[in-house]
Design a protein around this motif. Structure first.
Motif, PDB file in Angstrom:
ATOM      1  N   ASN A 123      14.322  12.281 -13.056  1.00 31.61           N
ATOM      2  CA  ASN A 123      15.226  12.979 -12.152  1.00 31.61           C
ATOM      3  C   ASN A 123      15.206  14.468 -12.487  1.00 31.61           C
ATOM      4  N   ARG A 155      20.676   9.605 -14.355  1.00 34.59           N
ATOM      5  CA  ARG A 155      21.617  10.328 -13.508  1.00 34.59           C
ATOM      6  C   ARG A 155      22.769  10.854 -14.357  1.00 34.59           C
ATOM      7  N   THR A 186      26.191   6.410  -8.356  1.00 33.27           N
ATOM      8  CA  THR A 186      25.944   5.283  -9.249  1.00 33.27           C
ATOM      9  C   THR A 186      26.952   4.167  -9.018  1.00 33.27           C
TER      10      THR A 186
END
Length: 992
Positions: free
Chosen positions: A775, A831, A876
């Motif tokens: 990411n 994340r 999430t």
């Protein structure tokens, strides 16, 4: 030993020559014990009494005024007189009811009618066994005085007053020099030492002018400015540790995942810093930013410190802790050691396990080229980065004939056979040389070959159930060389380290998918060579100015780690038909080069009766360059009638390629190959102030860092992350008395994403083969840390501690499910979540339980409770179907217990080790599906040692005695389980 008149005269003459000016020696006691933290002032010059009770002043002739004080409180004063500059004074001061009672003796060395005698006596203890060291020769330098330690390790001399140097020699434990031992008339001077076969024993106690040097791990923890857990070389030897990873499992609040990666106080790799001899470590695992600790064998380690509270001289990402590994230093004397090891596993050894056709040098951990990417395929496809199209026009694409040559250039090795697992075997050699010039040389080499396997392995998850077999052969090779030089005020060292760890993994899996009515058979062949090669030069310089001591430490290092994975082969059969799209042959290599330069300056000074100041400052420059190359190849079916049954070697035979039934193609993506840099400039300033029984600590660290990732085949995906952070810390230590002290600290730290976590490329989990998508938008996490600890010390070896800690993380980075469809939906990504809060309690203790003439024993252990919760980000939370959960890899409970027994007369020892970790999240899951948990388990190890003679030792270890089941579960359902078996090893050491 009693002195005869000749030896008495020689020793007295030696001391007379040494003393060129008048000296006043003070020895301060209370109820027969040395007094600490007392200041003596002679003619306006003040010094602090050492922990041994002594302090020495140079004096001129005339009247001398002496004042004594403690923590600013006046304790008394008196005077004495010397008639000339050659006269000395011995002053024994006994503190009675808070008042000083001096006994003054003024004399001229060499002119006494009756020589005043004192005594040096001591005890030698083995670091390895805890018992006495008998048969050591103890000599007084410059004289003919020498004695041997008795069966209880004791020795004694009767000597005229003065200062002496003592040398201890033992054929097994080496040589020790103890300088500046002070002898006073009618006073016994105690010299207690620990002796280690590894050459790193330390002076435990010398009641003489000089500093107290702690040798035990407990003493290191006590004297540290931060919360510290120390593991010495003697502990690793006692507990049979094979690597840094196995040693860390016994530390309070620490667990090790996968036998490689540490979790400290519930914080996984990205929250932990690791250094080797003070230098930052490059990683050998492209999927992680932390260092695999199984790479560092115990044979080259001198010790490991786990610092759990941040101080300004540590890396800013030391949130969970800093793992500071140090390698062995210069030898104390000439000597060599050879060790041979044999071992077996109760389930694996001599059983039939997975195998396949490898290379000629597999036993050395080096591929001989069998798995190397064929040169024709490399040149034709640019290492697999160019796509392949087949047609008849050679100017536009590959012709069929070129396709056949390309396909046939790959080794046709896919089949898995059954082979017999062989016993574990290994050896090590080490040698040391100490030259008269003060130069020391030490070298070591070790090799180990071990087979392991998962037995009775089963899976049953979501309607997919069946069995699998996984076999792994580990080849470990280590080489180490150190050259150093020491003098009175400086030391220099050069350390070269080569560490190699090769894993050859073969996995076969056969499961049935109810929902698809399919029998799925999977195969994985994986060869991974990991290597660390490093060179570091360092130095230390100490100089004094008055009551101030200055220390400068510097280091410069260069290291390179590589991870070479040639020809990783994976494929599947569905209902006994090859699934063409599942076949992949992957060739990857990671090379990371790290350079660092560091300088530290420390100043210590006595500023008053009860005021001691320490200042420390320094800087560090670090640069890491990473290059990742990858080529992925697959196969496509050109003929719809081509056979899909049989073994894969039969299906993909040369005939099949020549008949144009199948052809090799490329699967490499644009972001599989990348270059990355990680640059760091850091500086810090810290200070400590001791005021009476309180130490106050404060400091700040500045870090400026830049991470860049560049993709040669996809420049649009290039990205950069920069940060400039100032990280403060403050702490306090209150010593309530000699046994009890309390610590408190506050600090702010950070957590940077790893290069792989920020990369746009897709990696694959080495355990599950699940895709891991980086990411590029990850941000740095900020953490606030609070720590409290109470410590009670029964002795320098015995203690009990209680610690409380809390960590609040802003934007923590977690591995979570990917926001994707299709096959990518089964993978994971990283994340930034909203917040995480972690609190815990640690209890740690060690107590000696037996102490007789023939038997000693101890019990030690720790218990940790951690409550950690992460509040998930909206994205999430939507994907995982919950708003919060535990941090991944964190167990709520951790516990260790050790029992040790030593039979001193026979030289035998036995140690039982118990380790427990609670359930921990292994992987998050999508939607309403519960996350996957590794179930907690208890393991028992037993370590035995027998010192057959001064030069021969037998060791044995039984690991995982109960063969605890490894299990993974979702909710209350067990979805995977297997057994590793118990490992039993025996080794023979010989010193020469």
């Amino acid at each position: 030993m009693k002195l005869n008149p000749i030896l008495l005269g020689a020793a007295s003459a030696l001391f007379t020559v040494q003393v060129m000016a008048g000296q006043a020696v003070f020895y301060v006691t209370e109820e027969g014990s040395a007094v600490r933290d007392l200041a003596v002032t002679v003619d306006g010059k003040k010094k602090l009494v050492s922990s041994s009770g002594f302090v020495v002043f140079d004096i001129e002739n005339g009247d001398h005024k002496v004042e004594l004080s403690q923590y600013g409180e006046w304790l008394g004063e008196f005077n004495f007189e010397t008639e000339n500059s050659q006269q000395n004074a011995e002053v024994q001061v006994e503190m009675l009811g808070g008042e000083a009672m001096p006994d003054i003796n003024v004399y001229t060395p060499g002119q006494e009618q009756v020589v005043a005698l004192g005594q040096i006596s001591g005890y030698l203890q083995s670091e390895e066994t805890g018992g006495p060291v008998s048969g050591a020769r103890v000599t007084v330098e410059g004289t003919e005085l020498a004695v041997m330690t008795d069966n209880d390790g004791f020795f004694s001399f009767e000597l005229p007053r003065g200062a002496y140097d003592v040398v201890v020699n033992h054929p097994n434990y080496g040589k020790r020099d103890v300088s500046g031992i002070r002898v006073m008339g009618n006073v016994n001077t105690g010299v207690n030492l620990t002796m280690s076969m590894s050459g790193d024993g330390m002076i435990e106690e010398v009641v003489a002018v000089g500093s107290y040097i702690p040798s035990t791990a407990t003493a290191q923890e006590r004297d540290s400015s931060a919360v510290l857990d120390a593991i010495g070389a003697e502990q690793m030897a006692r507990f049979g540790d094979s690597s840094a990873a196995s040693a860390l499992t016994r530390v309070a609040g620490v667990s090790v995942v996968g036998g490689q990666f540490a979790v400290v106080r519930g914080m996984a790799g990205r929250y932990i810093s690791a250094t080797l001899n003070g230098s930052p470590m490059p990683s050998t695992d492209p999927m992680r930013r932390d260092v695999p600790l199984d790479l560092f064998p115990a044979s080259v380690l001198g010790g490991i410190d786990i610092q759990k509270t941040f101080t300004a001289d540590m890396p800013g990402d030391s949130t969970g802790g800093a793992i500071r590994m140090s390698t062995k230093g210069m030898p104390d004397e000439d000597g060599s050691k050879a060790t041979v090891t044999l071992g077996l596993n109760t389930r694996t050894t001599f059983s039939d396990v997975n195998g396949y056709e490898g290379g000629e040098y597999d036993f050395m951990g080096f591929d001989d080229g069998t798995r190397e990417l064929p040169s024709y395929a490399d040149s034709l496809t640019n290492g697999g980065r160019d796509s392949i199209n087949y047609c008849s026009n050679a100017a536009l694409c590959l012709t069929p004939d070129q396709g056949v040559e390309l396909s046939k250039s790959f080794e046709n090795i896919y089949n898995v056979d059954q082979v017999q697992a062989r016993p574990e075997k290994g050896f090590s050699l080490s040698t040391g040389k100490l030259l008269d010039s003060g130069v020391g040389l030490y070298g070591a080499f070790s090799y180990k070959d071990k087979w392991s396997a998962r037995h009775d392995a089963q899976v049953d998850d979501g309607g997919v159930y069946g069995t699998y077999e996984r076999t792994k052969r580990n080849i470990d090779v280590a080489g180490y060389f150190v050259a150093g030089m020491e003098d009175e005020n400086s030391s220099y060292s050069s350390k070269t380290i080569l560490l190699r760890k090769t894993d050859d993994t073969i996995s076969t899996k056969s499961v049935y998918d109810d929902s698809k009515d399919q029998q799925v058979d999977s195969v994985l062949l994986q060869w991974v060579e990991r290597q660390y090669l490093g060179e570091q030069i360092s130095g230390e310089h100490i100089f004094n100015s008055g009551d101030t001591e200055h220390t400068i430490n510097w280091r410069a290092g260069i290291a390179q780690t590589t991870r070479y994975e040639p020809d990783r082969r994976s494929y599947q059969f569905i209902n006994e038909n090859i699934l063409t799209g599942s076949l992949e042959r992957r060739y990857s290599e990671l090379t990371e080069t790290a350079m660092d330069l560091g300088l530290d300056y420390k100043m210590e000074m006595l500023a008053g009766d009860d005021l001691y100041i320490r200042m420390k400052t320094g800087f560090m420059v670090s640069n890491k360059d990473r290059e990742v190359t990858m080529g992925r190849f697959g196969v496509q079916r050109l003929n719809s009638d081509a056979s899909q049954v049989g073994t894969l070697e039969e299906i993909l035979s040369d005939t099949a390629f020549e008949n144009y039934d199948y052809a090799i193609n490329t699967l490499t993506t644009e972001t599989d190959n990348y270059d990355a840099t990680d640059e760091m400039l850091a500086g810090y300033l810290a200070g400590e102030v001791d005021v009476a029984s309180v130490t106050m600590i404060a400091g700040a660290r500045m870090e400026s860092s830049t991470q860049t990732l560049e993709y040669p085949d996809a420049s649009a995906s290039d990205n950069e992350l920069t940060s400039d952070k100032v990280l403060p810390m403050a702490g306090m230590i209150w010593r309530a008395n000699d046994e009890l002290q309390f610590r408190a600290s506050f600090s702010q730290t950070i957590s940077r994403p790893g290069l792989t976590e920020r990369s746009a490329s897709v990696q694959y989990d080495p355990e599950t083969d699940d895709p891991l998508q980086g990411n590029p938008d990850l941000e740095i996490s900020d953490i606030t840390n609070l720590d409290l600890r109470a410590e009670y010390y029964f002795s320098d070896e015995e203690n009990i501690t209680l610690a409380l800690f809390n960590k609040t993380v802003d934007s923590p980075i977690e591995r979570t499910v990917a926001n994707a469809d299709g096959s990518a939906a089964t993978g994971f990504t990283f994340r930034n979540e909203d917040t995480a809060d972690l609190s815990g309690v640690e209890i740690d203790f060690r107590k000696n339980t037996l102490d007789t003439d023939s038997l000693t024993g101890f019990i030690s252990g720790n218990l940790t409770y951690i409550d950690a919760e992460v509040t998930l980000s909206p994205e999430t939370a939507k994907l995982e179907g919950r708003d919060s959960r535990q941090l991944q890899g964190q167990s709520k409970y951790l516990a260790n217990l050790q029992f040790g027994f030593d039979h001193l007369t026979s030289g035998q020892s036995l140690t039982l080790l118990v380790n427990y970790f609670d359930d921990r999240i292994y992987a998050a899951n999508r939607g309403d599906l519960e996350y996957e948990v590794e179930r907690g388990r208890t393991t028992l190890d037993l370590v035995y040692r027998y010192d057959v003679s001064d030069v021969m030792t037998v060791k044995a270890k039984a690991k995982n005695i109960t063969d605890a089941k490894v299990a993974y579960a979702r909710a209350d359902q067990e979805i995977e389980s297997y057994y590793n078996g118990a490992d039993i090893t025996a080794s023979l050491e010989y010193l020469f």
